[in-house]
Design a protein around this motif. Sequence first.
Motif, PDB file in Angstrom:
ATOM      1  N   ARG A 159       0.872  -1.152   0.019  1.00  0.00           N
ATOM      2  CA  ARG A 159       0.061  -0.032   0.010  1.00  0.00           C
ATOM      3  C   ARG A 159       1.044   1.263  -0.141  1.00  0.00           C
ATOM      4  O   ARG A 159       1.997   1.113   0.417  1.00  0.00           O
ATOM      5  N   SER A 183      -6.660   3.597  -4.148  1.00  0.00           N
ATOM      6  CA  SER A 183      -5.878   4.449  -3.585  1.00  0.00           C
ATOM      7  C   SER A 183      -4.981   5.150  -4.642  1.00  0.00           C
ATOM      8  O   SER A 183      -4.118   5.988  -4.447  1.00  0.00           O
ATOM      9  N   LEU A 215     -10.361   5.657  -1.080  1.00  0.00           N
ATOM     10  CA  LEU A 215      -9.027   6.074  -0.326  1.00  0.00           C
ATOM     11  C   LEU A 215      -9.698   6.953   0.606  1.00  0.00           C
ATOM     12  O   LEU A 215      -9.239   7.017   1.750  1.00  0.00           O
ATOM     13  N   GLY A 255      -9.013   5.012   3.808  1.00  0.00           N
ATOM     14  CA  GLY A 255      -7.684   5.526   4.180  1.00  0.00           C
ATOM     15  C   GLY A 255      -7.240   5.453   5.624  1.00  0.00           C
ATOM     16  O   GLY A 255      -6.295   5.009   6.014  1.00  0.00           O
ATOM     17  N   TRP A 296      -6.798   1.798   6.404  1.00  0.00           N
ATOM     18  CA  TRP A 296      -5.594   1.347   6.072  1.00  0.00           C
ATOM     19  C   TRP A 296      -4.179   1.905   6.354  1.00  0.00           C
ATOM     20  O   TRP A 296      -2.971   1.482   6.823  1.00  0.00           O
ATOM     21  N   SER A 343      -2.324   8.610   4.103  1.00  0.00           N
ATOM     22  CA  SER A 343      -2.792   7.832   2.562  1.00  0.00           C
ATOM     23  C   SER A 343      -3.677   8.832   1.931  1.00  0.00           C
ATOM     24  O   SER A 343      -3.465   9.009   0.784  1.00  0.00           O
ATOM     25  N   THR A 344      -4.466   9.453   2.799  1.00  0.00           N
ATOM     26  CA  THR A 344      -5.380  10.390   1.786  1.00  0.00           C
ATOM     27  C   THR A 344      -4.533  11.529   1.288  1.00  0.00           C
ATOM     28  O   THR A 344      -5.339  12.214   0.496  1.00  0.00           O
ATOM     29  N   TYR A 352      -4.844  11.518  -2.204  1.00  0.00           N
ATOM     30  CA  TYR A 352      -6.033  11.671  -3.076  1.00  0.00           C
ATOM     31  C   TYR A 352      -6.094  13.006  -3.870  1.00  0.00           C
ATOM     32  O   TYR A 352      -5.828  14.027  -3.679  1.00  0.00           O
TER      33      TYR A 352
END
Length: 210
Positions: free
Chosen positions: A88, A113, A139, A143, A146, A187-188, A191
Amino acid sequence: MLHPSTELRFINESIGYGVVATALIPRGTITWAKDDLDQDFSAAEIRSMASPYRQLLEKYTYVDREGLHVLCWDAARFLNHSCDPTSRSPGYDFEIAVRDIRPGEELTDDYGSLNVSPGFELCGCGAPCCRRTIDPGDLLRHGEEWDVALREVVALIPRLDQPLWFFVREKAELAAVFAGRAPMAPSTRNYYDTRAGARPRRPSAGHAGG
Ligand SMILES: [Zn+2]
């Protein structure tokens, strides 16, 4: 750039080609990092191209947080999707193994993602947690969940052999994370709002569901 302990391999008729580990890649290893040979295309550049080029870029690119379509120059463009992927992306320009990847196992990532628009329906990844419909909104929806796993594996980065460390662009940011002075970028952060109202299409082999 893909981790050196990988190779392009024909998976099967329905999936086509994929990227397979040739040695154990431990959880916490960076499996792909964006490098200077990967090519970026703006949406306007793609619109100005002839249809065959546009189709190739739609099939083989992902979209980064700036909205640029990124065409990986190596076999990374053949990474396939899984709803339970081996790797990821935290909020950086790399992917990291979220579990041990055994020799012969296919490396996968989560197109939810990668700002892949319009995404696709009827995901056939076979994971028990398969979401069936994959789109860029995944995502934002997943997110945080994750990131729980990602924070654990990002903390392992300095303790493991990292053949791709040279290519990592956010070394200073990560040094602060490893020292406990800053949180991991979520992780966002990756986006990008690509909603264009196009109809979902079905996935097949190739990076970004093409
Ligand atoms: Zn799935």
